[in-house]
Design an enzyme around this catalytic site. Structure first.
Site, PDB file in Angstrom:
ATOM      1  N   ASN A  12       0.868  -1.181   0.000  1.00  0.00           N
ATOM      2  CA  ASN A  12       0.000   0.000   0.000  1.00  0.00           C
ATOM      3  C   ASN A  12       0.901   1.226   0.000  1.00  0.00           C
ATOM      4  O   ASN A  12       1.495   1.554   1.023  1.00  0.00           O
ATOM      5  CB  ASN A  12      -0.890  -0.051   1.257  1.00  0.00           C
ATOM      6  CG  ASN A  12      -1.688   1.226   1.451  1.00  0.00           C
ATOM      7  OD1 ASN A  12      -1.794   2.055   0.540  1.00  0.00           O
ATOM      8  ND2 ASN A  12      -2.259   1.387   2.639  1.00  0.00           N
ATOM      9  N   TRP A  13       0.993   1.867  -1.159  1.00  0.00           N
ATOM     10  CA  TRP A  13       1.916   3.011  -1.266  1.00  0.00           C
ATOM     11  C   TRP A  13       1.364   4.263  -0.593  1.00  0.00           C
ATOM     12  O   TRP A  13       2.081   5.249  -0.455  1.00  0.00           O
ATOM     13  CB  TRP A  13       2.204   3.318  -2.735  1.00  0.00           C
ATOM     14  CG  TRP A  13       2.882   2.226  -3.501  1.00  0.00           C
ATOM     15  CD1 TRP A  13       3.235   0.978  -3.045  1.00  0.00           C
ATOM     16  CD2 TRP A  13       3.296   2.275  -4.879  1.00  0.00           C
ATOM     17  NE1 TRP A  13       3.831   0.255  -4.049  1.00  0.00           N
ATOM     18  CE2 TRP A  13       3.882   1.029  -5.188  1.00  0.00           C
ATOM     19  CE3 TRP A  13       3.226   3.241  -5.880  1.00  0.00           C
ATOM     20  CZ2 TRP A  13       4.398   0.736  -6.449  1.00  0.00           C
ATOM     21  CZ3 TRP A  13       3.724   2.955  -7.139  1.00  0.00           C
ATOM     22  CH2 TRP A  13       4.311   1.710  -7.419  1.00  0.00           C
ATOM     23  N   LYS A  14       0.099   4.228  -0.264  1.00  0.00           N
ATOM     24  CA  LYS A  14      -0.566   5.412   0.340  1.00  0.00           C
ATOM     25  C   LYS A  14      -0.376   6.634  -0.559  1.00  0.00           C
ATOM     26  O   LYS A  14      -0.314   6.491  -1.784  1.00  0.00           O
ATOM     27  CB  LYS A  14      -0.050   5.644   1.762  1.00  0.00           C
ATOM     28  CG  LYS A  14      -0.120   4.381   2.612  1.00  0.00           C
ATOM     29  CD  LYS A  14       0.088   4.640   4.066  1.00  0.00           C
ATOM     30  CE  LYS A  14       0.056   3.313   4.820  1.00  0.00           C
ATOM     31  NZ  LYS A  14       0.111   3.480   6.257  1.00  0.00           N
ATOM     32  N   HIS A  98      -9.365   1.230   5.038  1.00  0.00           N
ATOM     33  CA  HIS A  98      -8.085   1.343   5.739  1.00  0.00           C
ATOM     34  C   HIS A  98      -8.286   2.239   6.953  1.00  0.00           C
ATOM     35  O   HIS A  98      -9.084   3.183   6.919  1.00  0.00           O
ATOM     36  CB  HIS A  98      -7.023   1.928   4.797  1.00  0.00           C
ATOM     37  CG  HIS A  98      -5.647   1.863   5.373  1.00  0.00           C
ATOM     38  ND1 HIS A  98      -5.181   2.780   6.277  1.00  0.00           N
ATOM     39  CD2 HIS A  98      -4.651   0.966   5.194  1.00  0.00           C
ATOM     40  CE1 HIS A  98      -3.957   2.448   6.629  1.00  0.00           C
ATOM     41  NE2 HIS A  98      -3.601   1.349   5.993  1.00  0.00           N
ATOM     42  N   GLU A 100      -6.682   4.575   8.098  1.00  0.00           N
ATOM     43  CA  GLU A 100      -6.486   6.009   7.851  1.00  0.00           C
ATOM     44  C   GLU A 100      -7.747   6.629   7.256  1.00  0.00           C
ATOM     45  O   GLU A 100      -8.089   7.772   7.553  1.00  0.00           O
ATOM     46  CB  GLU A 100      -5.266   6.214   6.931  1.00  0.00           C
ATOM     47  CG  GLU A 100      -3.973   5.949   7.684  1.00  0.00           C
ATOM     48  CD  GLU A 100      -2.816   5.459   6.823  1.00  0.00           C
ATOM     49  OE1 GLU A 100      -2.911   5.519   5.585  1.00  0.00           O
ATOM     50  OE2 GLU A 100      -1.819   4.996   7.412  1.00  0.00           O
ATOM     51  N   GLU A 170      -5.310  -5.112  10.779  1.00  0.00           N
ATOM     52  CA  GLU A 170      -4.270  -4.103  10.981  1.00  0.00           C
ATOM     53  C   GLU A 170      -4.505  -3.379  12.304  1.00  0.00           C
ATOM     54  O   GLU A 170      -5.293  -2.426  12.354  1.00  0.00           O
ATOM     55  CB  GLU A 170      -4.315  -3.076   9.847  1.00  0.00           C
ATOM     56  CG  GLU A 170      -4.079  -3.668   8.485  1.00  0.00           C
ATOM     57  CD  GLU A 170      -3.464  -2.649   7.545  1.00  0.00           C
ATOM     58  OE1 GLU A 170      -2.376  -2.920   7.029  1.00  0.00           O
ATOM     59  OE2 GLU A 170      -4.058  -1.567   7.364  1.00  0.00           O
ATOM     60  N   GLY A 176       2.638   2.006  10.851  1.00  0.00           N
ATOM     61  CA  GLY A 176       3.587   3.099  10.680  1.00  0.00           C
ATOM     62  C   GLY A 176       4.295   3.507  11.959  1.00  0.00           C
ATOM     63  O   GLY A 176       4.945   4.543  12.026  1.00  0.00           O
ATOM     64  N   SER A 216       3.603  -2.441  10.368  1.00  0.00           N
ATOM     65  CA  SER A 216       5.062  -2.487  10.497  1.00  0.00           C
ATOM     66  C   SER A 216       5.669  -3.840  10.107  1.00  0.00           C
ATOM     67  O   SER A 216       6.589  -4.331  10.772  1.00  0.00           O
ATOM     68  CB  SER A 216       5.491  -2.078  11.912  1.00  0.00           C
ATOM     69  OG  SER A 216       5.054  -0.756  12.199  1.00  0.00           O
ATOM     70  N   GLY A 237       2.821  -1.217   4.361  1.00  0.00           N
ATOM     71  CA  GLY A 237       2.851   0.207   4.050  1.00  0.00           C
ATOM     72  C   GLY A 237       4.267   0.656   3.754  1.00  0.00           C
ATOM     73  O   GLY A 237       4.797   0.458   2.649  1.00  0.00           O
ATOM     74  N   GLY A 238       4.920   1.221   4.750  1.00  0.00           N
ATOM     75  CA  GLY A 238       6.243   1.823   4.572  1.00  0.00           C
ATOM     76  C   GLY A 238       7.248   0.957   3.830  1.00  0.00           C
ATOM     77  O   GLY A 238       7.945   1.434   2.916  1.00  0.00           O
TER      78      GLY A 238
HETATM   79  C1  PEP Z   1      -0.695   0.014   6.304  1.00  0.00           C
HETATM   80  O1  PEP Z   1      -0.911   1.206   6.305  1.00  0.00           O
HETATM   81  O2  PEP Z   1      -1.491  -0.751   5.731  1.00  0.00           O
HETATM   82  C2  PEP Z   1       0.496  -0.457   7.013  1.00  0.00           C
HETATM   83  C3  PEP Z   1       0.483  -1.667   7.475  1.00  0.00           C
HETATM   84  O3  PEP Z   1       1.522   0.424   7.166  1.00  0.00           O
HETATM   85  P1  PEP Z   1       3.007   0.101   7.751  1.00  0.00           P
HETATM   86  O4  PEP Z   1       3.446  -1.178   7.107  1.00  0.00           O
HETATM   87  O5  PEP Z   1       3.820   1.292   7.352  1.00  0.00           O
HETATM   88  O6  PEP Z   1       2.840  -0.044   9.225  1.00  0.00           O
END
Ligand code: PEP
Length: 254
Positions: A12-14, A98, A100, A170, A176, A216, A237-238
């Site tokens: 997920n590049w956001k 999500h 967010e 999640e 994050g 993470s 994500g990251g």
């Molecule tokens: C996400 O936003 O779906 C996520 C899991 O982010 P991260 O891997 O950066 O925690």
């Protein structure tokens, strides 16, 4: 493969990457991950990069996902994107609800269920996200929250549609933040989610649904997380923003 369900690892590049940066990333992923058949690999760029990324990953083992979509059919909805428009770029998956979006756009489980139905109507596979906040975990209401979110966000789906739906667990406190759920916390939550799916649908459906862990995920923790019996992949994500880390997560999970 260590379980019946094929692992599904999605990046997920956001709200990151210009078109040029996105192309760089997928060119690298295409090269590094060529030949990987054990995992379904999905990249979810922002809308603006879907068209170009779609061209680069055509005829590869990478699949395309979007990060959101409207619950409405095309029409007078300024700023929205309909499922039919995603289909134009061969999008196969769409992340819905999500945390967010639940937090910043105040998306409700009811809205997410409408989006999931609209996704299925267009033959897109929804990745429905659920997860508790730190406050909810500390209050001991994690299971209640997960059950509420599942009931609400999956309302109205048929058994056939549910079997083609992905659930992403999640924990909000792990997104994050660098804090990963322990493998036991992840496995416990996933087993609970599967139990709820049995009660909402049936045993056969619950056995087919892939439940991803997100929060993470990194190359160093991927193998242990993915080896849990009810963890069927990851939403990253990251660490999905760089060729090396996303590639290593996938290779370490096989
Ligand atoms: C996400 O936003 O779906 C996520 C899991 O982010 P991260 O891997 O950066 O925690």
């Amino acid at each position: 493969m260590h379980k019946d369900r094929k692992l599904l690892i999605a990046g997920n590049w956001k709200m990151n990457k210009t078109v040029a940066e996105g192309l760089d990333l997928v060119q690298g992923l295409r090269r590094e991950l060529a030949g990987v058949k054990e995992v379904d690999i999905v990249v979810c760029p922002p809308y603006t990069a879907l068209s170009e990324v779609s061209k680069i990953i055509m005829d590869s083992n990478l699949r395309l996902g979007a990060q959101n979509m409207s619950e409405q059919a095309p029409g007078a909805y300024t700023g929205e994107i309909a499922a039919a428009m995603l289909k134009e770029f061969s999008v196969r998956y769409v992340i819905l609800g999500h945390s967010e979006r639940r937090q910043f756009q105040k998306e409700s489980s009811e809205l997410i269920a409408k989006k999931a139905l609209a996704a299925h109507a267009a033959s897109l596979k929804p990745i429905v996200c659920i997860g508790e906040t730190l406050e909810e975990r500390e209050k001991g209401v994690t299971e209640q929250i997960l059950e509420q979110q599942l009931r609400g966000s999956l309302a109205g789906l048929s058994k056939e549609q549910m079997a083609e739906t992905v659930v992403a667990y999640e924990p909000v406190w792990a997104i994050g933040t660098g804090k990963t759920a322990t493998t036991q916390q992840a496995q416990d939550a996933h087993a609970f989610i599967r139990k709820v799916l049995v009660s909402l649908f049936d045993d056969a459906v619950a056995k087919r649904v892939r439940i991803q862990y997100g929060g993470s995920v990194k190359p160093a923790n991927a193998r242990e997380l993915m080896s849990q019996p009810d963890v069927d992949g990851a939403l990253v994500g990251g660490a999905s923003l760089e060729v090396r880390s996303f590639t290593d997560i996938i290779k370490n999970s096989i």
